[in-house]
Design an enzyme around this catalytic site. Structure first.
Site, PDB file in Angstrom:
ATOM      1  N   SER A 242     -11.660  11.126   0.735  1.00 16.97           N
ATOM      2  CA  SER A 242     -10.963   9.483   1.198  1.00 16.97           C
ATOM      3  C   SER A 242     -11.763   8.593   2.237  1.00 16.97           C
ATOM      4  O   SER A 242     -12.226   9.219   2.711  1.00 16.97           O
ATOM      5  CB  SER A 242      -9.233  10.120   1.098  1.00 16.97           C
ATOM      6  OG  SER A 242      -8.995  10.306   0.876  1.00 16.97           O
TER       7      SER A 242
ATOM      8  N   LYS B  18       8.607  -1.346   0.714  1.00 17.25           N
ATOM      9  CA  LYS B  18       9.521  -0.074   0.309  1.00 17.25           C
ATOM     10  C   LYS B  18       9.145   1.646   0.965  1.00 17.25           C
ATOM     11  O   LYS B  18       8.016   1.773   0.106  1.00 17.25           O
ATOM     12  CB  LYS B  18      10.236  -0.034  -0.810  1.00 17.25           C
ATOM     13  CG  LYS B  18      11.206  -0.228  -0.697  1.00 17.25           C
ATOM     14  CD  LYS B  18      12.653   1.804  -0.315  1.00 17.25           C
ATOM     15  CE  LYS B  18      11.846   2.196  -1.924  1.00 17.25           C
ATOM     16  NZ  LYS B  18      11.954   3.876  -1.512  1.00 17.25           N
ATOM     17  N   PRO B  19       8.942   1.696   1.890  1.00 19.18           N
ATOM     18  CA  PRO B  19       7.728   3.181   2.452  1.00 19.18           C
ATOM     19  C   PRO B  19       9.084   4.207   2.258  1.00 19.18           C
ATOM     20  O   PRO B  19      11.338   3.855   1.306  1.00 19.18           O
ATOM     21  CB  PRO B  19       8.584   3.089   3.513  1.00 19.18           C
ATOM     22  CG  PRO B  19       9.555   2.511   4.730  1.00 19.18           C
ATOM     23  CD  PRO B  19       9.419   1.127   3.044  1.00 19.18           C
ATOM     24  N   ALA B  20       9.058   5.410   1.189  1.00 19.82           N
ATOM     25  CA  ALA B  20       9.954   6.269   1.658  1.00 19.82           C
ATOM     26  C   ALA B  20      10.649   6.889   1.700  1.00 19.82           C
ATOM     27  O   ALA B  20      10.750   6.504   3.475  1.00 19.82           O
ATOM     28  CB  ALA B  20       9.216   7.754   1.203  1.00 19.82           C
ATOM     29  N   LYS B  21      11.848   7.187   1.795  1.00 15.34           N
ATOM     30  CA  LYS B  21      13.330   7.226   2.264  1.00 15.34           C
ATOM     31  C   LYS B  21      13.260   9.028   3.401  1.00 15.34           C
ATOM     32  O   LYS B  21      13.238   8.713   4.439  1.00 15.34           O
ATOM     33  CB  LYS B  21      14.275   7.547   2.312  1.00 15.34           C
ATOM     34  CG  LYS B  21      14.667   8.578   0.789  1.00 15.34           C
ATOM     35  CD  LYS B  21      16.024   8.617   0.468  1.00 15.34           C
ATOM     36  CE  LYS B  21      16.106  10.110  -0.483  1.00 15.34           C
ATOM     37  NZ  LYS B  21      16.241  10.208  -1.797  1.00 15.34           N
TER      38      LYS B  21
ATOM     39  N   CYS C 110      -2.430  13.628  -3.113  1.00 18.51           N
ATOM     40  CA  CYS C 110      -2.858  13.675  -5.140  1.00 18.51           C
ATOM     41  C   CYS C 110      -3.977  14.233  -5.571  1.00 18.51           C
ATOM     42  O   CYS C 110      -4.442  14.792  -6.058  1.00 18.51           O
ATOM     43  CB  CYS C 110      -2.437  12.198  -5.253  1.00 18.51           C
ATOM     44  SG  CYS C 110      -3.262  11.050  -4.422  1.00 18.51           S
TER      45      CYS C 110
ATOM     46  N   TRP D 135       5.915   9.439   0.831  1.00 19.43           N
ATOM     47  CA  TRP D 135       5.996   9.999   2.349  1.00 19.43           C
ATOM     48  C   TRP D 135       5.501  11.055   2.178  1.00 19.43           C
ATOM     49  O   TRP D 135       5.373  11.451   3.581  1.00 19.43           O
ATOM     50  CB  TRP D 135       7.562  11.194   1.934  1.00 19.43           C
ATOM     51  CG  TRP D 135       7.157  12.035   0.474  1.00 19.43           C
ATOM     52  CD1 TRP D 135       7.762  11.772  -0.646  1.00 19.43           C
ATOM     53  CD2 TRP D 135       6.074  13.350   0.488  1.00 19.43           C
ATOM     54  NE1 TRP D 135       7.357  12.912  -1.116  1.00 19.43           N
ATOM     55  CE2 TRP D 135       6.601  14.114  -0.657  1.00 19.43           C
ATOM     56  CE3 TRP D 135       5.693  14.049   1.308  1.00 19.43           C
ATOM     57  CZ2 TRP D 135       6.441  15.225  -1.555  1.00 19.43           C
ATOM     58  CZ3 TRP D 135       5.043  14.884   1.063  1.00 19.43           C
ATOM     59  CH2 TRP D 135       5.684  15.514  -0.061  1.00 19.43           C
TER      60      TRP D 135
ATOM     61  N   ARG E  80      -3.299   0.883   3.007  1.00 22.22           N
ATOM     62  CA  ARG E  80      -4.194   0.263   2.352  1.00 22.22           C
ATOM     63  C   ARG E  80      -3.970  -0.775   0.966  1.00 22.22           C
ATOM     64  O   ARG E  80      -4.808  -0.734   0.522  1.00 22.22           O
ATOM     65  CB  ARG E  80      -4.753   1.252   2.036  1.00 22.22           C
ATOM     66  CG  ARG E  80      -4.377   2.545   0.934  1.00 22.22           C
ATOM     67  CD  ARG E  80      -4.993   3.299   0.797  1.00 22.22           C
ATOM     68  NE  ARG E  80      -4.111   4.341  -0.439  1.00 22.22           N
ATOM     69  CZ  ARG E  80      -5.078   5.563  -1.316  1.00 22.22           C
ATOM     70  NH1 ARG E  80      -6.641   5.514  -0.568  1.00 22.22           N
ATOM     71  NH2 ARG E  80      -4.158   6.218  -2.031  1.00 22.22           N
TER      72      ARG E  80
ATOM     73  N   GLU F 131       1.136  19.405 -11.104  1.00 17.13           N
ATOM     74  CA  GLU F 131       0.798  19.279  -9.660  1.00 17.13           C
ATOM     75  C   GLU F 131       1.308  19.785  -9.000  1.00 17.13           C
ATOM     76  O   GLU F 131       2.392  20.193  -8.721  1.00 17.13           O
ATOM     77  CB  GLU F 131       1.129  18.131  -9.483  1.00 17.13           C
ATOM     78  CG  GLU F 131       0.255  17.358  -8.161  1.00 17.13           C
ATOM     79  CD  GLU F 131       0.592  15.373  -8.483  1.00 17.13           C
ATOM     80  OE1 GLU F 131       1.407  14.579  -8.745  1.00 17.13           O
ATOM     81  OE2 GLU F 131      -0.601  15.194  -7.495  1.00 17.13           O
TER      82      GLU F 131
ATOM     83  N   SER G  68       5.027   9.309  -7.762  1.00 21.96           N
ATOM     84  CA  SER G  68       4.623   9.780  -8.662  1.00 21.96           C
ATOM     85  C   SER G  68       4.822   9.591 -10.403  1.00 21.96           C
ATOM     86  O   SER G  68       4.539   8.264 -10.285  1.00 21.96           O
ATOM     87  CB  SER G  68       5.873  10.774  -9.288  1.00 21.96           C
ATOM     88  OG  SER G  68       7.142  10.280  -9.376  1.00 21.96           O
TER      89      SER G  68
ATOM     90  N   ARG H 238      -5.456  20.061   3.203  1.00 21.19           N
ATOM     91  CA  ARG H 238      -5.384  18.940   3.738  1.00 21.19           C
ATOM     92  C   ARG H 238      -3.900  18.857   3.155  1.00 21.19           C
ATOM     93  O   ARG H 238      -3.548  18.334   2.420  1.00 21.19           O
ATOM     94  CB  ARG H 238      -6.564  17.917   3.904  1.00 21.19           C
ATOM     95  CG  ARG H 238      -6.415  16.508   3.894  1.00 21.19           C
ATOM     96  CD  ARG H 238      -7.461  15.568   3.230  1.00 21.19           C
ATOM     97  NE  ARG H 238      -7.103  14.301   4.022  1.00 21.19           N
ATOM     98  CZ  ARG H 238      -7.263  13.306   3.055  1.00 21.19           C
ATOM     99  NH1 ARG H 238      -7.144  14.036   2.413  1.00 21.19           N
ATOM    100  NH2 ARG H 238      -6.811  12.725   3.130  1.00 21.19           N
TER     101      ARG H 238
ATOM    102  N   GLU I 258      -1.278   3.957  -8.365  1.00 19.15           N
ATOM    103  CA  GLU I 258      -1.951   5.381  -7.771  1.00 19.15           C
ATOM    104  C   GLU I 258      -0.600   6.315  -7.662  1.00 19.15           C
ATOM    105  O   GLU I 258       0.417   6.320  -7.481  1.00 19.15           O
ATOM    106  CB  GLU I 258      -1.737   5.411  -6.296  1.00 19.15           C
ATOM    107  CG  GLU I 258      -2.916   4.245  -5.984  1.00 19.15           C
ATOM    108  CD  GLU I 258      -4.652   4.641  -6.087  1.00 19.15           C
ATOM    109  OE1 GLU I 258      -4.549   5.568  -6.998  1.00 19.15           O
ATOM    110  OE2 GLU I 258      -5.384   3.327  -6.201  1.00 19.15           O
TER     111      GLU I 258
HETATM  112  P1  ADP Z   1       6.971  11.463  -4.522  1.00 19.53           P
HETATM  113  O1  ADP Z   1       8.373  11.511  -4.370  1.00 19.53           O
HETATM  114  O2  ADP Z   1       6.274  12.271  -5.696  1.00 19.53           O
HETATM  115  O3  ADP Z   1       6.457  10.919  -3.254  1.00 19.53           O
HETATM  116  P2  ADP Z   1       8.050   9.641  -6.088  1.00 19.53           P
HETATM  117  O4  ADP Z   1       7.214   8.655  -7.101  1.00 19.53           O
HETATM  118  O5  ADP Z   1       9.638  10.105  -6.025  1.00 19.53           O
HETATM  119  O6  ADP Z   1       6.676  10.303  -5.187  1.00 19.53           O
HETATM  120  O7  ADP Z   1       8.514   8.571  -4.665  1.00 19.53           O
HETATM  121  C1  ADP Z   1       7.277   7.390  -4.701  1.00 19.53           C
HETATM  122  C2  ADP Z   1       7.879   6.312  -4.279  1.00 19.53           C
HETATM  123  O8  ADP Z   1       9.025   5.568  -4.481  1.00 19.53           O
HETATM  124  C3  ADP Z   1       9.435   6.062  -3.227  1.00 19.53           C
HETATM  125  O9  ADP Z   1       9.535   5.023  -1.725  1.00 19.53           O
HETATM  126  C4  ADP Z   1      10.401   6.714  -3.639  1.00 19.53           C
HETATM  127  O10 ADP Z   1      11.434   5.951  -2.699  1.00 19.53           O
HETATM  128  C5  ADP Z   1       9.473   4.998  -4.710  1.00 19.53           C
HETATM  129  N1  ADP Z   1      10.929   5.609  -5.919  1.00 19.53           N
HETATM  130  C6  ADP Z   1      11.281   6.528  -6.715  1.00 19.53           C
HETATM  131  N2  ADP Z   1      12.053   6.022  -7.267  1.00 19.53           N
HETATM  132  C7  ADP Z   1      11.761   4.751  -7.895  1.00 19.53           C
HETATM  133  C8  ADP Z   1      12.401   3.821  -8.704  1.00 19.53           C
HETATM  134  N3  ADP Z   1      13.003   4.766 -10.158  1.00 19.53           N
HETATM  135  N4  ADP Z   1      12.111   3.082  -8.761  1.00 19.53           N
HETATM  136  C9  ADP Z   1      11.855   2.406  -7.330  1.00 19.53           C
HETATM  137  N5  ADP Z   1      11.243   3.094  -6.474  1.00 19.53           N
HETATM  138  C10 ADP Z   1      11.172   4.064  -6.688  1.00 19.53           C
END
Ligand code: ADP
Length: 490
Positions: free
Chosen positions: A454, A187-190, A297, A163, A172, A394, A242, A291, A263
């Site tokens: 970057s 699959k973007p972050a929710k 990260c 996110w 990238r 972190e 993470s 920033r 990454e």
């Molecule tokens: P952060 O929230 O610090 O960015 P996360 O590692 O929790 O780091 O999330 C990064 C991405 O990985 C997000 O798109 C998240 O939805 C996805 N993600 C989190 N847990 C899982 C999992 N068990 N399997 C696949 N993707 C995941």
């Protein structure tokens, strides 16, 4: 129901497709499930997007597999020109994309705009790299045969993005994958799906054939992506997030010996020697620390400053950080937005409290404000003892802990005292020392008298538990190519 303010905010959110992009069609999730997207500066809902089921994700992989061969056979120039058109469209729409990003992620609009342009740069860079996928021809040393080496697209990829940089972490991966001739499921972050959905619309308008890019937004990342990682048709997983989740994904990926790029987290040291230009170091520190509200990260996580200049550096940095305007990222003059959610704010506050409890002094900040939104003030901590958690963990927030050192060896040992190895920043005017130190730092990247590393033309990535694989640069496309060698009898 949306509670967003101005008509321009409503417009940018309204324009984004809220469904799943599968095989070139926008569709609802099976069963019609949705998930809310929140504005972190108010905690209120901006809109709802589709909440994909595992079956929807599988349909996306089916779509990617169906067109893989055709896409790999599409002329490189055509693949590149689609990316180039997308680059131009992203730049032309930078204003609205920046506002959209600020609404879902919180950073000030000027910073969102910088990310949009940085994100666009990956599309441009890989549009240029698409036509430079080359091989080798050699005579075997004994003269007995010829050796032909070629680089071919690895196949359907799953790209999982975080996110904190909702657009750039997408381009990238998507840029090099598409340039290489791979099809993808993203699959973007929710927490921040809207920027990626807007990008998908742009790539579609730029002429990317249906099925090459599929986007699934989902509440449960694990449930949605797990079946894809277990499917032998998937050939590559690229993840940014993470270290903890990366580790789980690597374990899952081992089942079919899936190719992976990771990454992961960082714990960047920012080292200031006594011969440094202190004002330049403070300028660099502001960028490296502030920033993205510190949610990067690559963020400077800890400052190691020579004892003879520590007070002066601390005072200058505290003055600058303390003067920053905190607020909603879309408001004029705001330089520090909210953190992404309350979990993140609690984590940052707990790290600061731990350091203060062990004897650190808050020179500015350190107090959580009341009111809506997940705000945390820019904070400078002096006299941070070696056992404080935030020197090891972190922070992902606007907190600058300052520790001191006496010798070059001590500085390097402190900088390397972490399981992470993404980036380190070093300020010195002594050329010999600069080279010595950069060579001894256990990181994938270094900033030398420079607070920002970057760049789409550079290989971004880490060592140790910051992961492996490189994004950007001439190296970036290699993550999406397999090398094949043919022995030829002559
Ligand atoms: P952060 O929230 O610090 O960015 P996360 O590692 O929790 O780091 O999330 C990064 C991405 O990985 C997000 O798109 C998240 O939805 C996805 N993600 C989190 N847990 C899982 C999992 N068990 N399997 C696949 N993707 C995941």
């Amino acid at each position: 129901m949306s509670t967003i303010g101005s008509s321009s905010e409503q417009d940018v959110v309204g324009k984004v497709a809220k469904g799943l992009l599968i095989g070139g069609e926008w569709r609802d999730a099976t069963g019609g499930g949705t998930l809310p997207v929140e504005d972190p500066s108010t905690g209120e809902s901006l809109c709802e997007v589709a909440d994909a089921t595992p079956e929807d994700a599988m349909a996306a992989l089916d779509a990617a597999c169906a067109v893989q061969a055709e896409w790999a056979a599409t002329p490189p120039r055509e693949r590149g020109e689609i990316l180039r058109r997308a680059y131009e469209a992203v730049v032309a729409r930078a204003g609205e994309l920046a506002l959209l990003m600020t609404l879902e992620m919180g950073k000030p609009v000027a910073e969102s705009r910088a990310e949009v342009l940085y994100a666009a740069d990956f599309l441009r860079w890989f549009s240029e790299e698409a036509v430079r996928i080359e091989g080798r021809w050699a005579t075997a040393p004994n003269g007995g045969m010829r050796m032909l080496t070629m680089r071919q697209p690895v196949g359907p990829c799953l790209l999982i993005t975080p996110w904190n940089f909702p657009l750039a972490m997408g381009t990238r991966k998507i840029g090099p994958a598409v340039a290489a001739g791979c099809t993808v499921v993203v699959k973007p972050a929710k927490l921040t799906p809207l920027s990626m959905l807007a990008l998908a619309q742009i790539l579609d308008e730029a002429g990317l054939p249906g099925g090459v890019l599929n986007v699934v937004t989902a509440r449960s990342a694990g449930k949605t992506t797990g079946p894809l990682i277990d499917d032998p048709r998937l050939r590559k997983l690229s993840f940014t997030g993470s270290t903890e989740v990366g580790r789980q994904l690597m374990a899952q990926a081992s089942r079919h010996v899936l190719r992976v790029s990771m990454e992961l987290g960082g714990n960047a040291p920012f080292v200031v020697f006594d011969d440094a230009d202190l004002d330049a170091a403070v300028d660099g520190a502001m960028v490296a620390k502030m920033r993205n509200i510190g949610e990067a990260c690559t963020a400077a996580n800890r400052f190691h400053v020579h004892a003879s200049v520590a007070d002066a550096f601390t005072e200058k940095l505290a003055r600058r950080m303390g003067a920053m305007k905190v607020g909603r990222g879309s408001e004029d003059g705001v330089e520090v937005g909210p953190l992404i959610d309350d979990d993140q704010r609690r984590k940052v506050a707990a790290l600061v409290d731990d350091a203060v409890g062990r004897g650190a002094r808050a020179i500015v900040g350190g107090e959580q404000p009341d009111g809506p939104g997940h705000f945390y003030p820019p904070t400078v901590l002096a006299g941070v003892p070696g056992d404080a958690r935030l020197l090891r963990e972190e922070i992902f927030g606007p907190v600058a802990p300052i520790a001191t050192f006496a010798t070059e060896d001590e500085a390097i040992a402190a900088a390397n005292r972490t399981e992470y190895g993404l980036v380190a920043y070093v300020y010195t005017r002594d050329l010999d020392r600069a080279i010595r130190v950069i060579e001894r730092l256990e990181t994938g990247m270094g900033g030398l008298n420079q607070g920002l590393v970057s760049n789409a033309a550079a290989p971004f990535g880490g060592v140790k538990q910051s992961g492996f694989g490189r994004e950007g640069g001439v190296e970036g496309i290699d993550e999406y190519l397999s090398i094949k060698y043919a022995a030829i009898r002559v």
